[in-house]
Write a protein that holds these residues in place. Structure first.
Motif, PDB file in Angstrom:
ATOM      1  N   ALA A 156       0.822  -1.210   0.000  1.00  0.00           N
ATOM      2  CA  ALA A 156       0.000   0.000   0.000  1.00  0.00           C
ATOM      3  C   ALA A 156       0.854   1.258   0.000  1.00  0.00           C
ATOM      4  N   PRO A 157       0.474   2.290  -0.770  1.00  0.00           N
ATOM      5  CA  PRO A 157       1.108   3.604  -0.631  1.00  0.00           C
ATOM      6  C   PRO A 157       0.664   4.250   0.672  1.00  0.00           C
ATOM      7  N   PRO A 158       1.416   5.215   1.195  1.00  0.00           N
ATOM      8  CA  PRO A 158       1.107   5.752   2.529  1.00  0.00           C
ATOM      9  C   PRO A 158      -0.250   6.412   2.643  1.00  0.00           C
ATOM     10  N   ASN A 159      -0.799   6.951   1.552  1.00  0.00           N
ATOM     11  CA  ASN A 159      -2.059   7.686   1.669  1.00  0.00           C
ATOM     12  C   ASN A 159      -3.266   6.785   1.881  1.00  0.00           C
ATOM     13  N   VAL A 160      -3.141   5.464   1.570  1.00  0.00           N
ATOM     14  CA  VAL A 160      -4.287   4.563   1.736  1.00  0.00           C
ATOM     15  C   VAL A 160      -3.924   3.329   2.550  1.00  0.00           C
ATOM     16  N   ARG A 161      -2.758   3.334   3.205  1.00  0.00           N
ATOM     17  CA  ARG A 161      -2.313   2.133   3.902  1.00  0.00           C
ATOM     18  C   ARG A 161      -3.292   1.704   4.991  1.00  0.00           C
ATOM     19  N   GLY A 162      -3.792   2.652   5.770  1.00  0.00           N
ATOM     20  CA  GLY A 162      -4.727   2.301   6.834  1.00  0.00           C
ATOM     21  C   GLY A 162      -5.999   1.681   6.306  1.00  0.00           C
ATOM     22  N   SER A 163      -6.557   2.284   5.265  1.00  0.00           N
ATOM     23  CA  SER A 163      -7.801   1.761   4.696  1.00  0.00           C
ATOM     24  C   SER A 163      -7.593   0.387   4.073  1.00  0.00           C
ATOM     25  N   LEU A 164      -6.450   0.180   3.415  1.00  0.00           N
ATOM     26  CA  LEU A 164      -6.216  -1.111   2.767  1.00  0.00           C
ATOM     27  C   LEU A 164      -6.055  -2.223   3.798  1.00  0.00           C
ATOM     28  N   VAL A 165      -5.268  -1.971   4.851  1.00  0.00           N
ATOM     29  CA  VAL A 165      -5.085  -2.998   5.873  1.00  0.00           C
ATOM     30  C   VAL A 165      -6.376  -3.237   6.638  1.00  0.00           C
ATOM     31  N   THR A 166      -7.251  -2.217   6.699  1.00  0.00           N
ATOM     32  CA  THR A 166      -8.549  -2.377   7.349  1.00  0.00           C
ATOM     33  C   THR A 166      -9.392  -3.457   6.673  1.00  0.00           C
ATOM     34  N   LEU A 167      -9.124  -3.732   5.412  1.00  0.00           N
ATOM     35  CA  LEU A 167      -9.857  -4.801   4.728  1.00  0.00           C
ATOM     36  C   LEU A 167      -9.686  -6.138   5.439  1.00  0.00           C
ATOM     37  N   GLN A 168      -8.566  -6.312   6.158  1.00  0.00           N
ATOM     38  CA  GLN A 168      -8.374  -7.522   6.967  1.00  0.00           C
ATOM     39  C   GLN A 168      -9.473  -7.630   8.022  1.00  0.00           C
ATOM     40  N   GLN A 169      -9.738  -6.526   8.747  1.00  0.00           N
ATOM     41  CA  GLN A 169     -10.780  -6.548   9.775  1.00  0.00           C
ATOM     42  C   GLN A 169     -12.159  -6.674   9.139  1.00  0.00           C
ATOM     43  N   TRP A 170     -12.347  -6.067   7.985  1.00  0.00           N
ATOM     44  CA  TRP A 170     -13.618  -6.209   7.279  1.00  0.00           C
ATOM     45  C   TRP A 170     -13.859  -7.678   6.939  1.00  0.00           C
TER      46      TRP A 170
END
Length: 560
Positions: A156-170
């Motif tokens: 993930a690039p830094p601007n969307v890293r949190g949202s992308l890793v959140t897909l794990q919790q989703w």
């Protein structure tokens, strides 16, 4: 001495150039989003296996087949907890596996182990076979809970890293919800009474192998290698191609050049640090040992590891998995009986979990990790306090105070909602982004193992807590919600939008004079490879033209 600033990155240009944060940023690269969705099937397996057991334990046909498991609270606790023991083991051993064979192949290997565990559980003939099957499934889930956020964080690039890793919790939330509703439907196979068929509980257990087979194929055939892992093992040309494919940009694009520069700089610095610090570590295994040892002996790494592990502990001791594992029991204690227990305690909890996780997906890279955690801690704490107080007041009079029981149910749902968008997501994002590449997989493995150890403890002691200290169980969980708020408010730094290669600026690494000198040597080596030029692509771009401003780079095409 001031923290070392990596050339070309510390001004934040790379993060800014990638465009908007959060969901908008992810949807600008639909391929990246598809990779995140595919990898998050690992979270779905995690959530499904967690959720399916609570419904199976209360089915009549399961009680007839395994009466000891159905009626012995201690044995039930161990049946739930053995999965966590396996997961703890899987998370620890997966660090070297992910480093040696790649993140994508460690995901594939985990699914092979998971399918084995699923077959054993589905065809189970005795209690021993059930425990062994759940232990194997746990090993795989531990591997996936470590590999998936590691992989997503690295692509993930830094601007969307949190949202992308959140897909794990989703994925975890969807898995929990799916298992709850499948349990609710299959309990009627042959009727919900004494004529219920064994298929009622064997089917939901067996269905978990379907997404595992899908993820096995996807991880083997579709997922690209992590560019950062490719650099870690010296496959630099492949790393450039992989990064260009993930970003959907040409290999000579300014974004690709700059990100490759920063990854290469960080990787070479870490590799040279290991060689120079540990000259006697001649073998790979000795180097691996020294890197694990660094997590304890190096101050800034020890601080990062402590923060990551403490976050895992607090996440579990807020009480989430006590509710997930024993939801029917808890709703029964507050006076809700009949089929409504299974529907309210499982299906509705699952729906709320999924919907609330969407808040983090949208807002984690916009609002920040700290704010999300603080708001969630307040919501969880208030909910646990109210449930505990209602339980204390009406413990022996639920039947005559049905409205109090419904109020307790509502605040359990509110707790689930606040957990899902806050620490339920952040605890996967935070460890995956704060460590340097040489120890990243090892540190994440330790952090995830801590989560599973605490998960094991919660799964084992919750039945005893509910029968011994009763409403005190919820006051206990409330205390950890308060601890979470205080800790985040006073001690936890914000990492939103910070490139992974710049985390040392926050955590105080690379401060010693020898580190500065070593970084200068690494940069000189890279410059020599490029004909004694400055290797920083953004710096070269600034010097090359007096007519193009940095903001114009945002208008360059993102798709090829």
């Amino acid at each position: 001495m001031a923290p070392l600033v990596i050339q070309g990155a510390a001004d934040g240009n790379l993060a800014n150039l990638y465009g908007p944060s959060g969901v908008r940023g992810i949807f600008q690269n639909r391929f990246l989003f598809s990779l995140g969705v595919a990898a998050s099937f690992g979270g779905l397996l995690f959530g499904y296996d967690q959720g399916v057991i609570s419904g199976v334990l209360v089915m009549n046909s399961f009680a007839r087949t395994f009466p000891r498991l159905a009626h012995d609270a201690n044995l039930q606790g161990w049946m739930v907890a053995v999965l966590q023991l396996g997961a703890c083991f899987g998370a620890i051993v997966n660090g070297p596996i992910a480093d040696r064979f790649s993140r994508k192949y460690s995901i594939a290997a985990a699914n092979v182990v998971f399918i084995l565990g699923g077959v054993l559980q589905t065809t189970v003939k005795n209690i021993t076979m059930m425990f062994v099957g759940r232990f194997f499934a746990g090993i795989a889930i531990g591997q996936l809970s470590m590999s998936v956020p590691l992989y997503l964080g690295e692509i993930a690039p830094p601007n969307v890293r949190g949202s992308l890793v959140t897909l794990q919790q989703w994925g975890i939330s969807i898995g929990i919800m799916t298992s709850f509703w499948i349990n609710y439907g299959t309990q009627y196979i042959g009727g919900s009474g004494n004529h219920q068929k064994e298929l009622a509980w064997r089917l939901p257990i067996g269905l978990q192998m379907v997404p595992s087979v899908f993820l096995l194929l996807i991880s083997t055939l579709f997922l690209p290698f992590s560019p950062r892992w490719l650099f870690l093992v010296g496959r630099e040309e492949e790393a450039v191609k992989s990064l260009a494919r993930i970003r959907r940009l040409p290999q000579d694009h300014i974004f690709i050049q700059q990100e490759i520069y920063e990854i290469k700089l960080a990787q070479r610095f870490d590799a040279k640090t290991v060689v120079e610090r540990y000259p006697n570590a001649k073998t790979k295994w000795k180097q691996e040992f020294e890197l694990y040892n660094e997590l304890i002996t190096v101050a800034h790494l020890r601080k990062r590891l402590f923060v990551s592990c403490l976050m895992q502990l607090i996440q579990q001791f807020t009480g989430i998995n006590a509710i997930i594992y024993y939801a029917p029991t808890i709703f029964g204690f507050i006076g809700l009986s009949g089929n409504s227990i299974h529907l309210l305690a499982t299906g509705v909890v699952g729906i709320i979990n999924v919907l609330s996780t969407s808040i983090a997906f949208v807002g984690l890279d916009l609002i920040g990790r700290r704010t999300i955690l603080l708001v969630g801690a307040v919501g969880m704490g208030i909910s646990q306090l109210i449930v505990a107080t209602l339980y204390a007041v009406h413990e022996h009079s639920w039947s005559s105070h049905r409205s109090a029981g419904w109020a307790a149910a509502v605040f359990i749902w509110i707790f689930i909602a606040n957990f899902a968008y806050s620490i339920g997501c952040v605890n996967w994002v935070y460890p995956s982004e704060i460590f340097p590449p040489s120890v990243r997989s090892k540190a994440i493995g330790i952090a995830v193992a801590t989560n599973w150890i605490c998960n094991f403890i919660i799964g084992l002691v919750t039945p005893r807590m509910l029968t011994s200290i009763r409403f005190g169980t919820f006051y206990f969980f409330f205390a950890f919600c308060v601890i979470l708020f205080v800790w985040v408010f006073f001690f936890l730094p914000e990492t939103k939008g910070v490139p992974m290669e710049e985390m040392d600026i926050i955590w105080g690494g690379n401060q010693a004079a020898e580190d500065l000198e070593r970084m200068a040597r690494v940069m000189a080596e890279l410059q020599n490879e490029e004909g004694n030029e400055s290797l920083d692509p953004l710096a070269r771009a600034k010097q090359a033209s007096e007519h193009v401003e940095m903001a114009d780079f945002r208008k360059l095409p993102r798709d090829i």
